[in-house]
Design a protein around this motif. Structure first.
Motif, PDB file in Angstrom:
ATOM      1  N   THR A 102       0.787  -1.243   0.095  1.00  0.00           N
ATOM      2  CA  THR A 102      -0.240   0.018   0.032  1.00  0.00           C
ATOM      3  C   THR A 102       0.864   1.376  -0.041  1.00  0.00           C
ATOM      4  O   THR A 102       0.635   2.185  -0.678  1.00  0.00           O
ATOM      5  CB  THR A 102      -0.880   0.132   1.355  1.00  0.00           C
ATOM      6  OG1 THR A 102      -1.558  -1.243   1.085  1.00  0.00           O
ATOM      7  CG2 THR A 102      -1.848   1.449   1.220  1.00  0.00           C
ATOM      8  N   LEU A 103       1.937   1.121   0.813  1.00  0.00           N
ATOM      9  CA  LEU A 103       2.754   2.399   0.876  1.00  0.00           C
ATOM     10  C   LEU A 103       3.675   2.632  -0.491  1.00  0.00           C
ATOM     11  O   LEU A 103       3.580   3.517  -1.145  1.00  0.00           O
ATOM     12  CB  LEU A 103       3.834   2.215   1.750  1.00  0.00           C
ATOM     13  CG  LEU A 103       3.490   2.185   3.452  1.00  0.00           C
ATOM     14  CD1 LEU A 103       4.578   1.976   4.424  1.00  0.00           C
ATOM     15  CD2 LEU A 103       3.074   3.653   3.663  1.00  0.00           C
ATOM     16  N   LEU A 104       4.078   1.489  -1.051  1.00  0.00           N
ATOM     17  CA  LEU A 104       4.610   1.625  -2.327  1.00  0.00           C
ATOM     18  C   LEU A 104       3.834   2.111  -3.322  1.00  0.00           C
ATOM     19  O   LEU A 104       4.068   2.810  -4.306  1.00  0.00           O
ATOM     20  CB  LEU A 104       5.313   0.089  -2.761  1.00  0.00           C
ATOM     21  CG  LEU A 104       6.599  -0.391  -1.865  1.00  0.00           C
ATOM     22  CD1 LEU A 104       6.893  -1.798  -2.303  1.00  0.00           C
ATOM     23  CD2 LEU A 104       7.697   0.585  -2.198  1.00  0.00           C
ATOM     24  N   THR A 105       2.676   1.283  -3.654  1.00  0.00           N
ATOM     25  CA  THR A 105       1.558   1.949  -4.450  1.00  0.00           C
ATOM     26  C   THR A 105       1.238   3.186  -4.232  1.00  0.00           C
ATOM     27  O   THR A 105       1.046   3.944  -5.542  1.00  0.00           O
ATOM     28  CB  THR A 105       0.387   1.000  -4.385  1.00  0.00           C
ATOM     29  OG1 THR A 105       0.692  -0.291  -4.781  1.00  0.00           O
ATOM     30  CG2 THR A 105      -0.656   1.509  -5.744  1.00  0.00           C
ATOM     31  N   SER A 106       0.963   3.828  -3.268  1.00  0.00           N
ATOM     32  CA  SER A 106       0.904   5.188  -3.005  1.00  0.00           C
ATOM     33  C   SER A 106       1.990   6.101  -3.298  1.00  0.00           C
ATOM     34  O   SER A 106       1.844   7.090  -4.098  1.00  0.00           O
ATOM     35  CB  SER A 106       0.699   5.597  -1.422  1.00  0.00           C
ATOM     36  OG  SER A 106      -0.404   4.712  -1.110  1.00  0.00           O
ATOM     37  N   PHE A 107       3.194   5.473  -3.120  1.00  0.00           N
ATOM     38  CA  PHE A 107       4.269   6.185  -3.435  1.00  0.00           C
ATOM     39  C   PHE A 107       4.453   6.476  -5.052  1.00  0.00           C
ATOM     40  O   PHE A 107       4.866   7.293  -5.774  1.00  0.00           O
ATOM     41  CB  PHE A 107       5.657   5.481  -2.970  1.00  0.00           C
ATOM     42  CG  PHE A 107       6.965   6.326  -3.235  1.00  0.00           C
ATOM     43  CD1 PHE A 107       6.981   7.938  -2.813  1.00  0.00           C
ATOM     44  CD2 PHE A 107       7.960   5.879  -3.683  1.00  0.00           C
ATOM     45  CE1 PHE A 107       8.156   8.536  -2.986  1.00  0.00           C
ATOM     46  CE2 PHE A 107       9.346   6.713  -3.915  1.00  0.00           C
ATOM     47  CZ  PHE A 107       9.370   8.068  -3.496  1.00  0.00           C
ATOM     48  N   VAL A 108       4.050   5.297  -5.679  1.00  0.00           N
ATOM     49  CA  VAL A 108       4.435   5.110  -7.197  1.00  0.00           C
ATOM     50  C   VAL A 108       3.287   6.280  -7.646  1.00  0.00           C
ATOM     51  O   VAL A 108       3.361   6.913  -8.743  1.00  0.00           O
ATOM     52  CB  VAL A 108       3.907   3.779  -7.550  1.00  0.00           C
ATOM     53  CG1 VAL A 108       3.618   3.847  -9.105  1.00  0.00           C
ATOM     54  CG2 VAL A 108       5.209   3.011  -7.286  1.00  0.00           C
ATOM     55  N   VAL A 109       2.000   6.205  -7.209  1.00  0.00           N
ATOM     56  CA  VAL A 109       0.944   7.017  -7.573  1.00  0.00           C
ATOM     57  C   VAL A 109       1.419   8.423  -7.506  1.00  0.00           C
ATOM     58  O   VAL A 109       0.944   9.399  -8.580  1.00  0.00           O
ATOM     59  CB  VAL A 109      -0.218   6.770  -6.971  1.00  0.00           C
ATOM     60  CG1 VAL A 109      -1.404   7.780  -7.341  1.00  0.00           C
ATOM     61  CG2 VAL A 109      -1.076   5.691  -7.495  1.00  0.00           C
ATOM     62  N   TYR A 110       2.332   8.901  -6.270  1.00  0.00           N
ATOM     63  CA  TYR A 110       2.534  10.343  -5.998  1.00  0.00           C
ATOM     64  C   TYR A 110       3.669  10.774  -7.165  1.00  0.00           C
ATOM     65  O   TYR A 110       3.619  11.744  -7.678  1.00  0.00           O
ATOM     66  CB  TYR A 110       3.177  10.302  -4.754  1.00  0.00           C
ATOM     67  CG  TYR A 110       4.032  11.734  -4.358  1.00  0.00           C
ATOM     68  CD1 TYR A 110       3.370  12.795  -4.163  1.00  0.00           C
ATOM     69  CD2 TYR A 110       5.193  11.552  -4.432  1.00  0.00           C
ATOM     70  CE1 TYR A 110       4.040  13.906  -4.010  1.00  0.00           C
ATOM     71  CE2 TYR A 110       6.161  12.491  -4.163  1.00  0.00           C
ATOM     72  CZ  TYR A 110       5.403  13.866  -3.885  1.00  0.00           C
ATOM     73  OH  TYR A 110       6.119  15.044  -3.751  1.00  0.00           O
ATOM     74  N   ARG A 111       4.332   9.729  -7.360  1.00  0.00           N
ATOM     75  CA  ARG A 111       5.514   9.806  -8.229  1.00  0.00           C
ATOM     76  C   ARG A 111       4.996  10.154  -9.819  1.00  0.00           C
ATOM     77  O   ARG A 111       5.839  10.744 -10.549  1.00  0.00           O
ATOM     78  CB  ARG A 111       6.633   8.743  -8.287  1.00  0.00           C
ATOM     79  CG  ARG A 111       7.223   8.614  -7.044  1.00  0.00           C
ATOM     80  CD  ARG A 111       8.344   9.728  -7.186  1.00  0.00           C
ATOM     81  NE  ARG A 111       9.522   9.562  -8.026  1.00  0.00           N
ATOM     82  CZ  ARG A 111      10.458  10.400  -8.251  1.00  0.00           C
ATOM     83  NH1 ARG A 111      10.412  11.771  -7.603  1.00  0.00           N
ATOM     84  NH2 ARG A 111      11.308  10.288  -9.019  1.00  0.00           N
ATOM     85  N   HIS A 112       3.744   9.579  -9.937  1.00  0.00           N
ATOM     86  CA  HIS A 112       3.058   9.868 -11.436  1.00  0.00           C
ATOM     87  C   HIS A 112       2.177  11.190 -11.313  1.00  0.00           C
ATOM     88  O   HIS A 112       1.424  11.075 -12.445  1.00  0.00           O
ATOM     89  CB  HIS A 112       2.555   8.490 -11.662  1.00  0.00           C
ATOM     90  CG  HIS A 112       3.734   7.290 -12.181  1.00  0.00           C
ATOM     91  ND1 HIS A 112       4.108   6.689 -11.434  1.00  0.00           N
ATOM     92  CD2 HIS A 112       3.845   6.993 -13.428  1.00  0.00           C
ATOM     93  CE1 HIS A 112       4.882   5.591 -12.116  1.00  0.00           C
ATOM     94  NE2 HIS A 112       4.651   6.214 -13.265  1.00  0.00           N
ATOM     95  N   ARG A 113       2.210  11.723 -10.353  1.00  0.00           N
ATOM     96  CA  ARG A 113       1.235  13.054 -10.373  1.00  0.00           C
ATOM     97  C   ARG A 113       1.022  13.729 -11.860  1.00  0.00           C
ATOM     98  O   ARG A 113       0.039  13.968 -12.138  1.00  0.00           O
ATOM     99  CB  ARG A 113       1.433  13.642  -9.246  1.00  0.00           C
ATOM    100  CG  ARG A 113       2.583  14.588  -8.895  1.00  0.00           C
ATOM    101  CD  ARG A 113       2.686  14.863  -7.613  1.00  0.00           C
ATOM    102  NE  ARG A 113       3.937  15.851  -7.431  1.00  0.00           N
ATOM    103  CZ  ARG A 113       5.047  15.262  -7.248  1.00  0.00           C
ATOM    104  NH1 ARG A 113       5.224  13.856  -7.370  1.00  0.00           N
ATOM    105  NH2 ARG A 113       6.301  15.801  -7.065  1.00  0.00           N
ATOM    106  N   ALA A 114       2.107  14.021 -12.371  1.00  0.00           N
ATOM    107  CA  ALA A 114       2.326  14.698 -13.512  1.00  0.00           C
ATOM    108  C   ALA A 114       1.599  13.778 -14.651  1.00  0.00           C
ATOM    109  O   ALA A 114       1.124  14.420 -15.556  1.00  0.00           O
ATOM    110  CB  ALA A 114       3.755  15.186 -13.934  1.00  0.00           C
TER     111      ALA A 114
END
Length: 194
Positions: A166-178
């Motif tokens: 869940t943490l990793l996926t949240s981080f991946v989504v955050y990194r893909h915000r653009a």
């Protein structure tokens, strides 16, 4: 003391800038100056082609796998591989060897999961390619594969896995915000080889 060394090693493993190395050694190009400016596999595919992209993606996956395997290699059963793997993901995203400008954590996160739950990694990879085939968006496929991973983990009842994925996926989504904004605006590049 040994635990601290393992965490540092995991971070340093993650910090190995595969995209930068392949770009400069094999092509004389700093991929940070091309495309998205990202050091990950996706920008390598777009900038240098399929061969380089596969090489960088494979190396980034192996970084996570090796880092997560460090507790086993050092005989430290009490040290959870997922916890160690997180340090590799941080290293990949903020690499000390590349001025803290790294990738978006997808491949290295996958590598961590490959070490801990190989079946999850394989099914996430399959899900990734299904979404990619339908959407042609690498970014969307990466994020949705993470969501699939969370759903999968809920059935395992493995609390550390549920928390970490869940943490990793949240981080991946955050990194893909653009990328999310570009998908909404319909300006996100689509893959042309699938």
């Amino acid at each position: 003391m040994i635990e601290a060394i393992i965490f540092i090693l995991a971070y340093l493993l993650g910090s190995i800038p595969s995209g930068l190395i392949v770009g400069k050694v094999g092509y004389g190009i700093d991929i940070r100056e091309h495309g998205s400016g990202n050091l990950g596999g996706t920008n390598t595919f777009r900038t240098l082609g399929i061969k380089a992209g596969l090489l960088v993606t494979g190396a980034d996956i192996l970084k996570g796998t090796l880092a997560a395997a460090l507790p086993l290699l050092f005989g430290l059963d009490h040290l959870h591989p997922l916890l160690v793997g997180i340090f590799a993901v941080v290293g990949h995203t903020y690499p000390i060897f590349a001025k803290f400008r790294g990738g978006k954590a997808v491949a290295t996160s996958g590598g961590v999961l490959l070490c801990y739950v190989p079946l999850l990694f394989i099914t996430m990879l399959a899900f990734f390619f299904i979404v990619l085939y339908i959407s042609k968006y690498v970014s969307l496929s990466s994020m949705l594969a993470g969501v699939y991973g969370i759903i999968y983990s809920l059935f395992t009842k493995d609390i550390p896995l549920i928390i970490v994925i869940t943490l990793l996926t949240s981080f991946v989504v955050y990194r893909h915000r653009a990328n999310i904004k570009r998908i909404i605006d319909k300006t996100e590049p689509k893959v042309k080889w699938l």
